[in-house]
Design a protein around this motif. Structure first.
Motif, PDB file in Angstrom:
ATOM      1  N   LYS A   1      -6.680  -0.169  -2.064  1.00  0.00           N
ATOM      2  CA  LYS A   1      -5.809  -0.494  -3.112  1.00  0.00           C
ATOM      3  C   LYS A   1      -4.336  -0.122  -2.937  1.00  0.00           C
ATOM      4  CE  LYS A   1      -8.869   0.132  -6.719  1.00  0.00           C
ATOM      5  NZ  LYS A   1      -8.878  -0.685  -7.830  1.00  0.00           N
ATOM      6  N   HIS A   2      -3.871   0.725  -1.833  1.00  0.00           N
ATOM      7  CA  HIS A   2      -2.434   0.798  -1.600  1.00  0.00           C
ATOM      8  C   HIS A   2      -1.979  -0.500  -0.858  1.00  0.00           C
ATOM      9  CE1 HIS A   2       1.162   3.156  -0.294  1.00  0.00           C
ATOM     10  NE2 HIS A   2       0.921   2.273   1.095  1.00  0.00           N
ATOM     11  N   VAL A   3      -2.821  -0.921  -0.006  1.00  0.00           N
ATOM     12  CA  VAL A   3      -2.322  -2.261   0.809  1.00  0.00           C
ATOM     13  C   VAL A   3      -2.243  -3.204  -0.430  1.00  0.00           C
ATOM     14  CG1 VAL A   3      -3.080  -4.114   2.347  1.00  0.00           C
ATOM     15  CG2 VAL A   3      -3.197  -1.568   2.913  1.00  0.00           C
ATOM     16  N   TRP A   4      -3.159  -3.471  -1.378  1.00  0.00           N
ATOM     17  CA  TRP A   4      -2.904  -4.491  -2.394  1.00  0.00           C
ATOM     18  C   TRP A   4      -2.053  -4.249  -3.407  1.00  0.00           C
ATOM     19  CZ3 TRP A   4      -5.474  -9.451  -2.628  1.00  0.00           C
ATOM     20  CH2 TRP A   4      -6.042  -9.759  -1.602  1.00  0.00           C
ATOM     21  N   SER A   5      -1.457  -2.934  -3.452  1.00  0.00           N
ATOM     22  CA  SER A   5      -0.832  -2.504  -4.703  1.00  0.00           C
ATOM     23  C   SER A   5       0.474  -3.168  -5.266  1.00  0.00           C
ATOM     24  CB  SER A   5      -0.129  -1.057  -4.545  1.00  0.00           C
ATOM     25  OG  SER A   5       0.789  -0.972  -3.356  1.00  0.00           O
ATOM     26  N   ARG A   6       1.206  -3.958  -4.190  1.00  0.00           N
ATOM     27  CA  ARG A   6       2.250  -4.971  -4.575  1.00  0.00           C
ATOM     28  C   ARG A   6       1.882  -6.457  -4.772  1.00  0.00           C
ATOM     29  NH1 ARG A   6       6.924  -2.610  -1.100  1.00  0.00           N
ATOM     30  NH2 ARG A   6       6.082  -3.515   0.533  1.00  0.00           N
ATOM     31  N   GLY A   7       0.205  -6.774  -4.565  1.00  0.00           N
ATOM     32  CA  GLY A   7       0.297  -8.115  -4.644  1.00  0.00           C
ATOM     33  C   GLY A   7      -0.254  -8.571  -3.517  1.00  0.00           C
ATOM     34  N   ILE A   8      -0.695  -9.843  -3.255  1.00  0.00           N
ATOM     35  CA  ILE A   8      -1.322 -10.379  -1.841  1.00  0.00           C
ATOM     36  C   ILE A   8      -0.389 -10.648  -0.834  1.00  0.00           C
ATOM     37  CG2 ILE A   8      -1.264 -12.753  -2.612  1.00  0.00           C
ATOM     38  CD1 ILE A   8      -4.028 -13.204  -1.524  1.00  0.00           C
ATOM     39  N   ARG A   9       1.018 -11.061  -1.363  1.00  0.00           N
ATOM     40  CA  ARG A   9       1.687 -11.135  -0.407  1.00  0.00           C
ATOM     41  C   ARG A   9       2.904 -10.204  -0.072  1.00  0.00           C
ATOM     42  NH1 ARG A   9       5.420 -16.022  -2.898  1.00  0.00           N
ATOM     43  NH2 ARG A   9       6.622 -14.573  -3.877  1.00  0.00           N
ATOM     44  N   SER A  10       3.212  -9.256  -0.813  1.00  0.00           N
ATOM     45  CA  SER A  10       4.067  -8.120  -0.603  1.00  0.00           C
ATOM     46  C   SER A  10       3.608  -7.092   0.027  1.00  0.00           C
ATOM     47  CB  SER A  10       4.785  -7.799  -1.923  1.00  0.00           C
ATOM     48  OG  SER A  10       5.748  -8.869  -2.306  1.00  0.00           O
ATOM     49  N   VAL A  11       2.838  -7.021   1.096  1.00  0.00           N
ATOM     50  CA  VAL A  11       2.329  -5.848   1.738  1.00  0.00           C
ATOM     51  C   VAL A  11       3.249  -4.938   2.325  1.00  0.00           C
ATOM     52  CG1 VAL A  11       0.624  -5.422   3.719  1.00  0.00           C
ATOM     53  CG2 VAL A  11       0.413  -7.351   2.494  1.00  0.00           C
TER      54      VAL A  11
END
Length: 121
Positions: A63-73
């Motif tokens: 969830k933390h990795v995906w929290s800002r969307g697919i491109r803004s890791v």
């Protein structure tokens, strides 16, 4: 030749905290593949650090990795990797690695090194 006695370094239960620089590992990656590639790179890092092929990623880390969307890791991520004993009777390996997200100190990630965590249980 010298006979080795006792347990080796790879055969003990241990927990460590690492800072993973995802930015350098995802350089040149297509935008729409950033978050899935980040999870794969975290798995790869854990395999190398703990010498286990069975790596389990925690839901909160995902969830933390995906929290800002697919491109803004996130550029850097602080993870806690625990090598644990596998209790399943039909397991191929004796150990597995559990990767969870660690709390980030208020002063940031700069200067934090690898830290060995003492097991409470």
């Amino acid at each position: 030749m010298v006979e080795k006695t006792g347990k080796g370094r790879k055969e003990e239960v241990v927990t460590r905290e690492y800072t993973i620089n995802l930015h350098k590992r995802l350089h040149g990656c297509t935008f729409k593949k950033m978050a899935p590639k980040a999870i794969k790179e975290i798995r790869k890092f854990a395999q190398k650090a703990m010498a286990t092929t069975d790596v389990r990623v925690d839901v909160k880390l995902n969830k933390h990795v995906w929290s800002r969307g697919i491109r803004s890791v996130p550029r850097r991520i602080r993870v806690r990797i625990a090598r644990k004993r596998n209790d399943e009777e039909d397991a191929k390996e004796e150990f597995y690695s559990l990767v969870t997200v660690a709390e980030i100190p208020p002063e940031g990630l700069k200067g934090l090194g690898t830290k060995v965590i003492d097991e409470e249980d």
